[in-house]
Design a protein around this motif. Structure first.
Motif, PDB file in Angstrom:
ATOM      1  N   PRO A  55       2.389   6.963   9.429  1.00  0.00           N
ATOM      2  CA  PRO A  55       2.239   5.509   9.560  1.00  0.00           C
ATOM      3  C   PRO A  55       2.927   4.763   8.434  1.00  0.00           C
ATOM      4  N   GLY A  56       3.290   3.520   8.716  1.00  0.00           N
ATOM      5  CA  GLY A  56       3.760   2.629   7.670  1.00  0.00           C
ATOM      6  C   GLY A  56       2.588   1.885   7.069  1.00  0.00           C
ATOM      7  N   GLY A  57       2.867   0.737   6.496  1.00  0.00           N
ATOM      8  CA  GLY A  57       1.797  -0.047   5.889  1.00  0.00           C
ATOM      9  C   GLY A  57       1.627   0.270   4.412  1.00  0.00           C
ATOM     10  N   ALA A  58       0.638  -0.375   3.818  1.00  0.00           N
ATOM     11  CA  ALA A  58       0.468  -0.322   2.363  1.00  0.00           C
ATOM     12  C   ALA A  58       0.328   1.092   1.814  1.00  0.00           C
ATOM     13  N   ALA A  59      -0.349   1.974   2.547  1.00  0.00           N
ATOM     14  CA  ALA A  59      -0.616   3.317   2.017  1.00  0.00           C
ATOM     15  C   ALA A  59       0.654   4.126   1.808  1.00  0.00           C
ATOM     16  N   ASN A  60       1.663   3.904   2.643  1.00  0.00           N
ATOM     17  CA  ASN A  60       2.874   4.732   2.597  1.00  0.00           C
ATOM     18  C   ASN A  60       4.153   3.963   2.309  1.00  0.00           C
ATOM     19  N   ALA A  61       4.061   2.667   2.108  1.00  0.00           N
ATOM     20  CA  ALA A  61       5.256   1.863   1.874  1.00  0.00           C
ATOM     21  C   ALA A  61       6.009   2.372   0.643  1.00  0.00           C
ATOM     22  N   GLY A  62       7.325   2.536   0.785  1.00  0.00           N
ATOM     23  CA  GLY A  62       8.140   2.990  -0.333  1.00  0.00           C
ATOM     24  C   GLY A  62       7.957   4.450  -0.680  1.00  0.00           C
ATOM     25  N   MET A  63       7.395   5.228   0.231  1.00  0.00           N
ATOM     26  CA  MET A  63       7.177   6.654  -0.039  1.00  0.00           C
ATOM     27  C   MET A  63       8.492   7.344  -0.397  1.00  0.00           C
ATOM     28  N   PHE A  64       9.571   6.948   0.278  1.00  0.00           N
ATOM     29  CA  PHE A  64      10.875   7.540  -0.005  1.00  0.00           C
ATOM     30  C   PHE A  64      11.697   6.541  -0.820  1.00  0.00           C
ATOM     31  N   ASP A  65      11.401   6.545  -2.126  1.00  0.00           N
ATOM     32  CA  ASP A  65      12.141   5.724  -3.079  1.00  0.00           C
ATOM     33  C   ASP A  65      13.135   6.610  -3.812  1.00  0.00           C
ATOM     34  N   ALA A  66      13.754   6.084  -4.848  1.00  0.00           N
ATOM     35  CA  ALA A  66      14.774   6.838  -5.585  1.00  0.00           C
ATOM     36  C   ALA A  66      14.231   8.151  -6.113  1.00  0.00           C
ATOM     37  N   ALA A  67      12.987   8.130  -6.605  1.00  0.00           N
ATOM     38  CA  ALA A  67      12.408   9.350  -7.175  1.00  0.00           C
ATOM     39  C   ALA A  67      12.219  10.423  -6.110  1.00  0.00           C
ATOM     40  N   ALA A  68      11.679  10.047  -4.947  1.00  0.00           N
ATOM     41  CA  ALA A  68      11.466  11.025  -3.874  1.00  0.00           C
ATOM     42  C   ALA A  68      12.794  11.529  -3.331  1.00  0.00           C
ATOM     43  N   LEU A  69      13.759  10.627  -3.152  1.00  0.00           N
ATOM     44  CA  LEU A  69      15.061  11.039  -2.648  1.00  0.00           C
ATOM     45  C   LEU A  69      15.752  12.002  -3.614  1.00  0.00           C
ATOM     46  N   ALA A  70      15.550  11.795  -4.919  1.00  0.00           N
ATOM     47  CA  ALA A  70      16.142  12.687  -5.916  1.00  0.00           C
ATOM     48  C   ALA A  70      15.517  14.071  -5.891  1.00  0.00           C
ATOM     49  N   ARG A  71      14.299  14.167  -5.395  1.00  0.00           N
ATOM     50  CA  ARG A  71      13.632  15.474  -5.325  1.00  0.00           C
ATOM     51  C   ARG A  71      13.978  16.230  -4.045  1.00  0.00           C
ATOM     52  N   MET A  72      14.664  15.567  -3.115  1.00  0.00           N
ATOM     53  CA  MET A  72      15.096  16.259  -1.903  1.00  0.00           C
ATOM     54  C   MET A  72      16.201  17.251  -2.232  1.00  0.00           C
ATOM     55  N   LYS A  73      16.325  18.240  -1.406  1.00  0.00           N
ATOM     56  CA  LYS A  73      17.349  19.268  -1.565  1.00  0.00           C
ATOM     57  C   LYS A  73      18.741  18.619  -1.565  1.00  0.00           C
ATOM     58  N   PRO A  74      19.597  18.940  -2.522  1.00  0.00           N
ATOM     59  CA  PRO A  74      20.939  18.349  -2.524  1.00  0.00           C
ATOM     60  C   PRO A  74      21.651  18.615  -1.195  1.00  0.00           C
ATOM     61  N   GLY A  75      22.273  17.570  -0.645  1.00  0.00           N
ATOM     62  CA  GLY A  75      22.961  17.699   0.624  1.00  0.00           C
ATOM     63  C   GLY A  75      22.062  17.641   1.836  1.00  0.00           C
ATOM     64  N   ALA A  76      20.795  17.267   1.650  1.00  0.00           N
ATOM     65  CA  ALA A  76      19.855  17.183   2.767  1.00  0.00           C
ATOM     66  C   ALA A  76      20.111  15.928   3.603  1.00  0.00           C
ATOM     67  N   THR A  77      19.456  15.894   4.745  1.00  0.00           N
ATOM     68  CA  THR A  77      19.555  14.761   5.674  1.00  0.00           C
ATOM     69  C   THR A  77      18.162  14.165   5.880  1.00  0.00           C
ATOM     70  N   LEU A  78      18.082  12.840   5.907  1.00  0.00           N
ATOM     71  CA  LEU A  78      16.823  12.138   6.138  1.00  0.00           C
ATOM     72  C   LEU A  78      16.852  11.486   7.515  1.00  0.00           C
ATOM     73  N   VAL A  79      15.771  11.666   8.272  1.00  0.00           N
ATOM     74  CA  VAL A  79      15.630  11.039   9.585  1.00  0.00           C
ATOM     75  C   VAL A  79      14.353  10.205   9.577  1.00  0.00           C
ATOM     76  N   ASN A  80      14.454   8.966  10.045  1.00  0.00           N
ATOM     77  CA  ASN A  80      13.279   8.100  10.099  1.00  0.00           C
ATOM     78  C   ASN A  80      13.180   7.445  11.469  1.00  0.00           C
ATOM     79  N   ALA A  81      12.221   7.911  12.261  1.00  0.00           N
ATOM     80  CA  ALA A  81      11.910   7.286  13.548  1.00  0.00           C
ATOM     81  C   ALA A  81      10.453   6.832  13.541  1.00  0.00           C
TER      82      ALA A  81
END
Length: 343
Positions: free
Chosen positions: A212-238
């Motif tokens: 879900p979106g909303g206050a609890a999860n807003a901004g979950m994928f910010d710069a810090a989270a994206l930097a912790r993803m595997k290099p060369g990974a792909t993000l999908v958001n539906a």
């Protein structure tokens, strides 16, 4: 003539209620229902809102709207995400709220996988180049990837997340998932394994969002989270646009930290004309259409009408559909004497 005292006035509000969907919804409406439609909130007249006993919505429903709807007793969400409905206001006003849990889970999961494939294989870029007379197979080869054998991390493991896991089985990869509630019973039956959030980011070739979106999860994928993803990974958001900080995502994509992104939802919709996402060849964009198929309209409408008629008849709604229970609902208002052409 004034309508029958048993007439139920229902307003359908949201972008999915175009003329094609309207015809199918009218066909499936129970006897005694009088339907009005508005694709945008600004198209909904004050009279339509004031006369409605039930709202069927994809659009936001605010406290101010409820205040202008004295007859409103029930809000039925078309789909599952209810973050745009002010549920606290509904609870305070005695207005019940329900969703249609699981109805289009497979449809949205299918779209998420389509975004994975389109992004990994650079299909929109190849299509556009070919139409422009350019043969770019040599350019795609160094950047294209296959989905087969990849590790996919699913954030959120409700109906849609589980459907994604099931549909990925044919690609013979590993499926990880994270949900704040911890491991889900029967996870192996869905072909997935629970891991902590940090591990999912570090291990996944593809991260797909279904929470879900909303206050609890807003901004979950910010710069810090994206930097912790595997290099060369792909993000999908539906799922919901507010889960991702778009400026941070653009930075990760342009720097090469991430290989690509497939996006169906955005922080602001429609997507702004000046959004830098529009200019990136490693991004696939769709207009919040993951769950918008005519195939699903009769199924979704039938589910919604079952909930509405159950509520009006004082019957118990399916527990997984209930967001705000009808603990102290507003008393029904007689339709006697109301102007029949009020919308």
């Amino acid at each position: 003539m004034p309508p029958s005292p048993t007439t139920v006035r229902l307003a359908c509000l949201g972008f999915v209620f175009d003329r094609h969907a309207q015809a199918l919804i009218r066909q499936g409406a129970p006897a005694g229902f009088e339907l009005a439609f508005a694709e945008r909130p600004q198209d909904m007249s004050e009279a339509m809102l004031a006369e409605s006993e039930v709202l069927l919505v994809t659009a936001p429903v605010t406290d101010a709207m409820m205040a202008r709807a004295p007859r409103l007793r029930f809000i039925q969400k078309w789909g599952t995400g209810y973050d745009k409905i002010d549920t606290e206001a509904a609870r305070r006003r005695g207005i019940a709220v329900a969703i249609t849990a699981g109805v289009n889970a497979d449809t949205i999961a299918e779209h998420a996988i389509a975004l994975m494939l389109a992004t990994l294989r650079r299909i929109p870029l190849a299509d556009r180049a070919l139409r422009e007379g350019r043969w770019i197979s040599g350019e795609i080869r160094p950047v294209g990837q296959r989905l087969y054998g990849k590790t996919v991390g699913i954030v959120g493991f409700g109906n849609i997340g589980r459907a994604v896991a099931r549909q990925l089985r044919g690609f013979d990869g590993e499926v990880l998932y994270f949900t704040r509630g911890g491991p889900v019973a029967g996870e192996l039956a869905h072909g997935a394994r629970f891991v902590p959030f940090e591990e999912l980011l570090a291990q996944s070739d593809i991260v797909t969002l279904h929470c879900p979106g909303g206050a609890a999860n807003a901004g979950m994928f910010d710069a810090a989270a994206l930097a912790r993803m595997k290099p060369g990974a792909t993000l999908v958001n539906a799922a919901r646009g507010d889960l991702v900080v778009e400026a941070d995502l653009v930075a990760a994509l342009t720097s090469g930290r991430l290989a690509g992104a497939g996006l169906d939802v955005f922080a602001e919709e429609p997507l702004r004309a000046d959004s830098p996402l529009r200019s990136l060849d490693n991004v696939v964009l769709t207009p919040h259409s993951a769950g918008s198929l005519m195939d699903d309209v009769p199924i979704m409408a039938a589910h919604a009408f079952r909930n509405i008629t159950a509520f009006l008849g004082g019957e118990t709604l399916p527990a997984r559909d209930v967001v705000v229970p009808p603990a102290a609902p507003r008393a029904p208002v007689s339709s006697k004497g109301r102007d029949d052409d009020t919308r």
